[in-house]
Design a protein around this motif. Structure first.
Motif, short mmCIF file in Angstrom:
data_model
loop_
_atom_site.label_atom_id
_atom_site.label_comp_id
_atom_site.label_asym_id
_atom_site.label_seq_id
_atom_site.Cartn_x
_atom_site.Cartn_y
_atom_site.Cartn_z
N ARG A 92 -8.51 44.67 -17.34
CA ARG A 92 -8.92 44.13 -16.05
C ARG A 92 -7.68 43.65 -15.29
NH1 ARG A 92 -9.86 40.60 -20.05
NH2 ARG A 92 -9.07 38.47 -19.83
N PRO A 93 -7.74 43.64 -13.97
CA PRO A 93 -6.60 43.15 -13.19
C PRO A 93 -6.33 41.69 -13.49
CG PRO A 93 -8.14 44.39 -11.80
CD PRO A 93 -8.81 44.18 -13.13
N GLY A 94 -5.08 41.35 -13.60
CA GLY A 94 -4.69 39.97 -13.86
C GLY A 94 -4.67 39.59 -15.32
N ALA A 95 -4.95 40.56 -16.24
CA ALA A 95 -4.92 40.23 -17.67
C ALA A 95 -3.49 39.95 -18.11
CB ALA A 95 -5.49 41.40 -18.48
N ALA A 96 -3.36 39.14 -19.17
CA ALA A 96 -2.04 38.78 -19.67
C ALA A 96 -1.32 40.01 -20.22
CB ALA A 96 -2.17 37.72 -20.77
N GLU A 97 -0.05 40.16 -19.88
CA GLU A 97 0.71 41.31 -20.33
C GLU A 97 1.08 41.21 -21.80
OE1 GLU A 97 4.04 41.80 -17.81
OE2 GLU A 97 2.87 42.16 -16.01
N THR A 98 1.17 40.02 -22.33
CA THR A 98 1.50 39.84 -23.73
C THR A 98 0.89 38.54 -24.21
OG1 THR A 98 3.32 39.73 -25.32
CG2 THR A 98 3.66 38.65 -23.21
N SER A 99 0.76 38.40 -25.51
CA SER A 99 0.11 37.22 -26.07
C SER A 99 1.10 36.07 -26.17
CB SER A 99 -0.44 37.55 -27.46
OG SER A 99 0.62 37.86 -28.34
N ARG A 157 1.65 34.28 -28.83
CA ARG A 157 2.39 34.37 -30.08
C ARG A 157 3.58 35.31 -29.95
NH1 ARG A 157 1.23 32.76 -35.07
NH2 ARG A 157 -0.85 32.13 -34.38
N THR A 158 3.41 36.41 -29.19
CA THR A 158 4.52 37.34 -29.00
C THR A 158 5.66 36.68 -28.23
OG1 THR A 158 2.98 39.19 -29.00
CG2 THR A 158 5.16 39.58 -28.07
N VAL A 159 5.31 35.96 -27.17
CA VAL A 159 6.34 35.26 -26.40
C VAL A 159 7.03 34.21 -27.25
CG1 VAL A 159 6.74 33.80 -24.39
CG2 VAL A 159 5.14 35.70 -24.24
N GLN A 160 6.25 33.49 -28.06
CA GLN A 160 6.84 32.47 -28.93
C GLN A 160 7.81 33.11 -29.92
OE1 GLN A 160 4.05 30.54 -31.47
NE2 GLN A 160 5.32 28.75 -31.80
N GLY A 161 7.40 34.23 -30.52
CA GLY A 161 8.29 34.91 -31.45
C GLY A 161 9.56 35.40 -30.79
N LEU A 162 9.43 35.91 -29.56
CA LEU A 162 10.61 36.39 -28.84
C LEU A 162 11.58 35.25 -28.56
CD1 LEU A 162 12.11 38.64 -27.36
CD2 LEU A 162 10.73 38.15 -25.34
N LEU A 163 11.05 34.10 -28.16
CA LEU A 163 11.92 32.95 -27.92
C LEU A 163 12.61 32.49 -29.20
CD1 LEU A 163 9.71 30.85 -25.47
CD2 LEU A 163 11.71 32.24 -24.92
N GLY A 177 3.27 24.44 -40.66
CA GLY A 177 2.64 25.62 -40.06
C GLY A 177 3.47 26.30 -38.99
N LEU A 178 4.74 25.93 -38.83
CA LEU A 178 5.61 26.54 -37.81
C LEU A 178 6.38 27.69 -38.45
CD1 LEU A 178 6.92 23.24 -36.20
CD2 LEU A 178 5.01 24.65 -35.46
N ARG A 179 5.69 28.78 -38.69
CA ARG A 179 6.31 29.87 -39.44
C ARG A 179 7.39 30.58 -38.62
NH1 ARG A 179 4.93 31.95 -44.17
NH2 ARG A 179 5.74 34.01 -44.73
N GLY A 180 7.17 30.71 -37.31
CA GLY A 180 8.19 31.34 -36.48
C GLY A 180 9.50 30.56 -36.50
N THR A 181 9.40 29.23 -36.40
CA THR A 181 10.60 28.40 -36.48
C THR A 181 11.27 28.54 -37.84
OG1 THR A 181 9.55 26.83 -34.98
CG2 THR A 181 11.44 26.05 -36.21
N ALA A 182 10.47 28.59 -38.89
CA ALA A 182 11.03 28.71 -40.24
C ALA A 182 11.78 30.03 -40.40
CB ALA A 182 9.90 28.60 -41.27
N GLU A 183 11.20 31.12 -39.92
CA GLU A 183 11.87 32.42 -40.05
C GLU A 183 13.19 32.44 -39.29
OE1 GLU A 183 11.05 34.80 -41.95
OE2 GLU A 183 8.91 34.67 -42.37
#
Length: 305
Positions: free
Chosen positions: A110-117, A119-125, A175-181
């Motif tokens: 649908r128009p205006g849907a999020a381009e990415t989740s 969690r993906t943005v968090q992992g990229l950061l 529970g901060l697995r992205g930070t841990a990795e």
């Protein structure tokens, strides 16, 4: 009716705006003439206002009567509807029919849907932050290393390595697995930099060793540390780091032997065999682990050819 005539306010005799008073000869008085004219207009408007007041009173009474009748009839209608709802059997309660996209239409198209989740943005950061920390560690070791004494160097690197490897253990518990990795990757990079630092300051005479042999030792030791850390922390990244660090160990050990083409083929075949063994061990896990194993196995196989 002539509006220019008016009674003289002084003597009451007839007066005119053109000649003035005919009795006392008083000059014409336009204000007195206007008062007389307005008095006549007020006398004409009063009956009209009275008629309008009576009409308003009559209409207001009719409005009140009609509104009351309407309220009575509306109450009767509502009472009838309530009685019919009570007498009617209750419908079966079920889940409402789902209205969604048709076959072949993505749910998020649908128009205006999020381009990415999120969690993906968090992992990229996290990845970008880890790259920045790793770059800072490399620059510090290569540039600012000579400005600190041997004891200070060892203390600084040991402290930073212990801190970088200790933070993931706390992050996993929260529970901060992205930070841990991310911090685990930086900590394992610091382990490799510790080996380089030990060679640059000739710790325990390692500077006299052949460079390829010492590099192979650092790679093997880093791989062993990564395996132990991965088993201890339960993270995924250390296993990848161990596999990558182990790749150059065997070729570096063989660099001093002066092998020919056949010898190097055997060495690289051994590396490919190691990667294939890892791939076989990761076959049941799937996902990123199996993908990395396949890439490394393919790389070793191509190098062996």
């Amino acid at each position: 009716m002539n509006d220019t005539r008016y009674p003289c306010p002084a003597c009451g005799a007839p007066a005119d705006l053109s000649a003035g008073c005919s009795g006392c000869r008083r000059a014409p008085d336009p204000i007195a003439a206007e008062v007389v004219r307005l008095s006549r207009e007020v006398a004409e408007l009063e009956p009209q206002v009275e008629r309008a007041r009576r009409a308003y009173t009559e209409l207001a009474g009719r409005l009140s009567t009609v509104s009351g009748r309407r309220a009575e009839l509306a109450a009767v209608v509502r009472a009838g509807l309530a009685a019919s709802v009570v007498a009617r059997p209750a419908p079966l309660v079920g889940p409402p029919p789902s209205i969604g996209p048709g076959p072949g239409v993505a749910a998020d198209s649908r128009p205006g849907a999020a381009e990415t989740s999120t969690r993906t943005v968090q992992g990229l950061l996290f990845v970008l932050g880890g790259l920045l920390l790793g770059t800072a560690a490399v620059v510090f070791t290569a540039v600012a290393w000579a400005a600190v004494g041997v004891a200070g160097r060892a203390l600084i690197l040991a402290a930073f390595t212990a801190l970088a490897l200790g933070v993931p253990l706390l992050a996993v518990r929260r529970g901060l697995r992205g930070t841990a990795e991310t911090f685990a990757a930086v900590g394992l990079l610091l382990v490799v930099l510790d080996g380089y630092a030990a060679w640059s300051v000739d710790l325990a005479g390692v500077a006299d060793w052949p460079g390829s042999r010492y590099a192979a030792l650092v790679g093997g030791a880093s791989a062993a540390v990564a395996v132990a850390y991965g088993r201890w922390s339960g993270l995924t990244g250390p296993w990848f780091a161990a596999l990558v660090a182990a790749q150059p160990a065997l070729p570096l050990l063989a660099a001093e032997a002066g092998l020919g083409a056949a010898g190097w083929a055997l060495v690289l075949l051994g590396v490919a065999s190691l990667n294939l063994a890892v791939l076989a061990a990761l076959r049941g896990r799937g996902g990123a682990a199996q993908l990395v194993g396949r890439v490394l196995a393919g790389t070793g196989h191509v190098a062996a050819l």
